[in-house]
Each structure stands twice: as structure tokens, then as C-alpha cells.
Enzyme design. Structure first.
Site, PDB file in Angstrom:
ATOM      1  N   LYS A   1       7.390  -1.478  14.443  1.00 16.23           N
ATOM      2  CA  LYS A   1       7.393  -1.422  15.862  1.00 16.23           C
ATOM      3  C   LYS A   1       6.275  -2.372  16.256  1.00 16.23           C
ATOM      4  CE  LYS A   1       6.901   2.865  17.150  1.00 16.23           C
ATOM      5  NZ  LYS A   1       6.391   4.292  17.444  1.00 16.23           N
TER       6      LYS A   1
ATOM      7  N   CYS B   1       2.705 -14.069  28.868  1.00 13.02           N
ATOM      8  CA  CYS B   1       3.763 -14.605  29.467  1.00 13.02           C
ATOM      9  C   CYS B   1       3.532 -15.843  29.155  1.00 13.02           C
ATOM     10  CB  CYS B   1       4.207 -14.312  30.891  1.00 13.02           C
ATOM     11  SG  CYS B   1       5.475 -15.353  31.691  1.00 13.02           S
TER      12      CYS B   1
HETATM   13  S1  FES Z   1       8.161 -12.579  30.659  1.00  8.73           S
HETATM   14 FE1  FES Z   1       8.470 -13.391  28.929  1.00  8.73          FE
HETATM   15  S2  FES Z   1       7.678 -15.455  28.865  1.00  8.73           S
HETATM   16 FE2  FES Z   1       7.426 -14.539  30.945  1.00  8.73          FE
END
Ligand code: FES
Length: 136
Positions: A85, A113
Site C-alpha cells: 500500500k 505534482c
Molecule cells: S496531479 Fe499527478 S503530476 Fe500533477
């Protein structure tokens, strides 16, 4: 409706009846070049219908080019695959002003991100984006 009735009740049965389909397995070896040529259009039609059915039950993004695969159905294609997980913990106090977390599971800078969601969205027709946490 009359053209459809003609096609399905008269033209198609006559066409199929005249196809050189042998009655036995050995008959296939006795077919000539023209016989095989006559079988190409109906074979292509059946193959096309089969492929269209395959696409209907296996939508884009869930199947590879060749066949449905387990990996195509996964949310997480590559991050920490050896773990049972994937769990990440971030203390809010450690966030300076703003943190941008990945929700598409394609980031090379997980859990943050890196913009990979843009390529994923374009490729798959998806609309995922990051979670932005800011102190303001
Ligand atoms: S939300 Fe995954 S790289 Fe931007």
C-alpha cells in the site's frame, strides 16, 4: 425500409449462398485463388465487427493495443509497486506556504505534482489534477 428489406432478405442470402465455403476441411485445400479472393470481403467484415465489439467492451485507456491487460486497469501504474500500500504522510507545519500533491499517480516526484497529469489527461482524455494545500 424497402432497400434494407431487399438487402437482408434477398441480396445478402444470395451473396452468402454463392460464397465458395467448402463442406469439409479438405475442401479448403482445393480452393483456388479466386475462391480465396471471394472470401476476403466477408472475412474482413466479420473481423471488423469483432474488433468493433472488442472496442465497445474495452474502452480506450483500459486496454493496450493488443489486449486488455491488468496494468491498464490500475490507478497506480508505477509508484512504489513493491509496497502493498502506498501511504504518504506530510505534517502541515512542514508546508511553507503552499504544497501541490499529485492525484494522478504519474508524478516522478511523488507525492508532489510535477505536471505529469497534463500528459496523462491529453493521452487518455481524463481530467485529473493536483491537490493544492496553501496556508492562506
Ligand atoms: S496531479 Fe499527478 S503530476 Fe500533477
Amino acid at each position: 425500409m424497402q432497400p434494407f428489406a431487399y438487402i437482408f432478405k434477398e441480396a445478402l442470402p444470395v451473396y452468402l449462398t454463392n460464397l465458395p465455403i467448402p463442406d469439409s476441411l479438405g475442401g479448403w485445400f482445393r480452393l483456388g485463388f479466386k475462391d480465396f479472393l471471394a472470401l476476403v470481403p466477408p472475412t474482413a467484415a466479420v473481423a471488423g465487427l469483432t474488433y468493433m465489439s472488442y472496442l465497445a467492451f474495452c474502452p480506450k485507456g483500459r486496454c493496450g493495443a493488443g489486449s486488455c491487460d491488468q496494468k491498464g486497469n490500475l490507478v497506480n501504474p508505477s509508484i512504489l509497486k513493491k509496497s502493498d500500500k502506498v501511504v504518504d504522510s506530510v505534517d502541515v507545519e512542514d508546508i511553507a506556504e503552499k504544497a501541490v500533491f499529485c492525484r494522478c499517480w504519474r508524478s516522478k516526484n511523488w507525492p508532489y505534482c510535477d505536471g505529469s497529469h497534463n500528459g496523462h489527461n491529453k493521452r487518455e482524455g481524463d481530467n485529473v489534477g493536483p491537490l493544492i494545500i496553501s496556508k492562506k
